[in-house]
Write a protein that holds these residues in place. Structure first.
Motif, PDB file in Angstrom:
ATOM      1  N   LEU A 165       0.849  -1.207   0.000  1.00  0.00           N
ATOM      2  CA  LEU A 165       0.000   0.000   0.000  1.00  0.00           C
ATOM      3  C   LEU A 165       0.877   1.247   0.000  1.00  0.00           C
ATOM      4  O   LEU A 165       0.690   2.165  -0.801  1.00  0.00           O
ATOM      5  N   GLY A 168       2.479   2.040  -3.140  1.00  0.00           N
ATOM      6  CA  GLY A 168       1.536   2.349  -4.220  1.00  0.00           C
ATOM      7  C   GLY A 168       1.266   1.200  -5.177  1.00  0.00           C
ATOM      8  O   GLY A 168       0.691   1.414  -6.248  1.00  0.00           O
ATOM      9  N   ASP A 171      -4.179  -0.148  -4.109  1.00  0.00           N
ATOM     10  CA  ASP A 171      -4.947   1.000  -3.607  1.00  0.00           C
ATOM     11  C   ASP A 171      -5.742   0.570  -2.370  1.00  0.00           C
ATOM     12  O   ASP A 171      -5.644  -0.587  -1.929  1.00  0.00           O
ATOM     13  N   THR A 177      -2.396  -1.488  -8.742  1.00  0.00           N
ATOM     14  CA  THR A 177      -2.428  -0.216  -9.468  1.00  0.00           C
ATOM     15  C   THR A 177      -1.308  -0.089 -10.501  1.00  0.00           C
ATOM     16  O   THR A 177      -1.517   0.352 -11.613  1.00  0.00           O
TER      17      THR A 177
END
Ligand code: UDP
Length: 469
Positions: A165, A168, A171, A177
């Protein structure tokens, strides 16, 4: 097995998460502990306790049941839901467990400690999904122990959620992501973006609930003094290395004991008639088909599977739970059962480990739940993989790509696995000696690990020795 005699009289409280694939392996661990002369109280929420009692022929319906041979006592606590709550709402159950179990477990421990002053609860072994009760354990003076039922890789993924998380890669909903895959180490199979433990494509709300649960586990599991996992180092060394505190003690397998049948922990009634049916078949001839306790199928998919099995011309033993057809009883294609006759056997629930260890069993069409994966691998049975959700896709990667003991049954573009694909993969399995040879090697590796002096054996001994210190 030597009984350990120490100064203290240890007493373990085991608390599984209320799902079939969680209760069974924790009971197997409890048996290993009980075999060393240590008392275990195994506590389920009331509705699960009732199912287990109903499916154990030798038990009464009392709240607490003794199995003297095993040194295990079954107990129950309420699940905290109110009568108006939907009994099939898993998320409601998860929420209510989180709020109610600490109180109910505290009460139970107090009750046990008062009635057994010489054998107070000294250790609480809880499923990682129930990690919120480790605090309760500490408050009650018991050593908190976490038990992780899935693979070390699945556990590592959960443990890495905060980092993924933060960097990144994920999400807030747990969706990938940055890339198409998630990788934790070069030597651990990657996760495809829609095949994470919490992935629910098309249902973001459910995915988030599962993802939040994983995050919570990663935040609380370190409160446990010990972290035990149903795997062995030799079959997933790199994944084990990702969680240095993880103690691999598996694969936890049933050891048959005709003198004292163990507490079965089945949520469904086991149909033993399939064992005599297997006896009537030649060695290595039967396709065993089972999708665990949760997978469900559309009627179209069930029809394709029925025709695939019939058209293969092989003997098959198929577990068709009463809720397999999207929660309802399955309907077979016209005349299916008459046409297959003695060649096919359908049961509602099988004694799976006895089926997998039977010489007539050739291969396992499986959803690749981790328990089924360990049971098939531990018995040297090659797989035809048909994952349904969660960690099952990653387990499939282990089976097909890492260990090379199985083949994928691939879905078509509409997500349906066709009768031709099913029949084709069954044919291929029977023509491929390599898969069976690798599966037999896998069985040897597992047996060595849990056998005297093996890595899992030593880890379990170390843990149990601490219980009596
Ligand atoms: N099982 C069984 N009889 C059956 C089907 C499954 O005893 O007919 C057991 C199986 O041996 C395993 C558990 O149910 O221990 C299923 O766990 P798994 O992790 O494979 O799948 P889940 O049910 O969690 O999806």
């Amino acid at each position: 097995m030597e009984i350990i005699k120490g100064k203290k009289q240890p007493h373990v409280l085991a608390v599984p998460f209320p799902a079939q694939g969680h209760v069974k392996p924790l009971m197997k661990l409890s048996r290993q502990i009980a075999k060393r002369g240590i008392k275990v109280t195994f506590v389920n929420i009331q509705c699960i306790h009732e199912k287990i009692v109903a499916n154990n022929k030798n038990m009464s319906g009392d709240n607490i049941n003794h199995n003297e041979e095993d040194n295990i006592i079954l107990a129950s606590i309420p699940d905290g839901r109110s009568p108006e709550d939907d009994p099939n709402d898993t998320f409601k159950l998860l929420e209510s467990l989180r709020h109610s179990t600490p109180g109910f477990v505290t009460e139970l421990i107090e009750k046990i400690n008062i009635s057994n002053p010489d054998q107070k609860i000294s250790c609480l072994v809880a499923d990682i999904t129930m990690a919120w009760i480790f605090e309760t354990a500490e408050k009650m003076g018991a050593v908190p122990v976490a038990f992780s039922p899935p693979s070390a890789a699945a556990f590592a993924l959960v443990l890495h959620t905060p980092k993924l998380l933060q960097q990144g890669f994920l999400d807030a909903n747990g969706s990938v992501t940055k890339s198409e895959t998630i990788s934790l180490s070069e030597n651990v199979p990657t996760w495809q973006k829609n095949e994470l433990t919490w992935s629910f494509s098309g249902d973001l709300q459910t995915q988030k609930i599962f993802f939040d649960c994983s995050k919570r586990i990663s935040e609380t599991v370190n409160q446990a003094t010990w972290l035990l996992s149903n795997t062995c180092y030799e079959i997933e060394p790199s994944a084990c290395d990702l969680s240095p505190n993880l103690l691999s003690i598996g694969p936890l397998l049933e050891s048959p004991n005709p003198k004292s049948p163990p507490i079965s922990c089945n949520f469904y009634s086991e149909d033993e008639s399939c064992l005599a049916w297997l006896d009537s078949k030649p060695p290595g001839s039967v396709v065993y088909v089972s999708f665990g306790s949760l997978a469900v199928f559309s009627q179209q998919q069930l029809d394709e599977l029925a025709f695939g099995l019939e058209n293969s011309g092989r003997a098959f033993l198929w577990v068709v739970r009463s809720d397999l057809a999207n929660g309802s009883r399955a309907v077979y294609p016209d005349g299916f059962l008459d046409r297959v006759g003695e060649v096919g056997k359908v049961v509602e629930w099988a004694p799976q480990e006895r089926v997998l260890s039977h010489t007539s069993t050739a291969c396992f069409v499986s959803h690749c739940g981790w328990n089924s994966t360990m049971e098939g691998a531990g018995n040297g049975v090659p797989f035809l993989c048909w994952p349904y959700f969660s960690d099952q896709y990653h387990n499939q990667s282990y089976i097909c790509d890492e260990w090379e003991i199985g083949l994928r049954i691939e879905p078509g573009e509409n997500g349906i696995r066709t009768r031709d694909e099913i029949r084709g993969k069954i044919d291929k399995m029977f023509c491929d000696d390599r898969l069976k040879k690798n599966a037999v090697k896998m069985k040897e590796v597992c047996a060595e690990s849990v056998g005297e002096g093996g890595s899992s054996y030593k880890n379990l001994e170390m843990f149990i020795n601490h219980l009596v210190e």
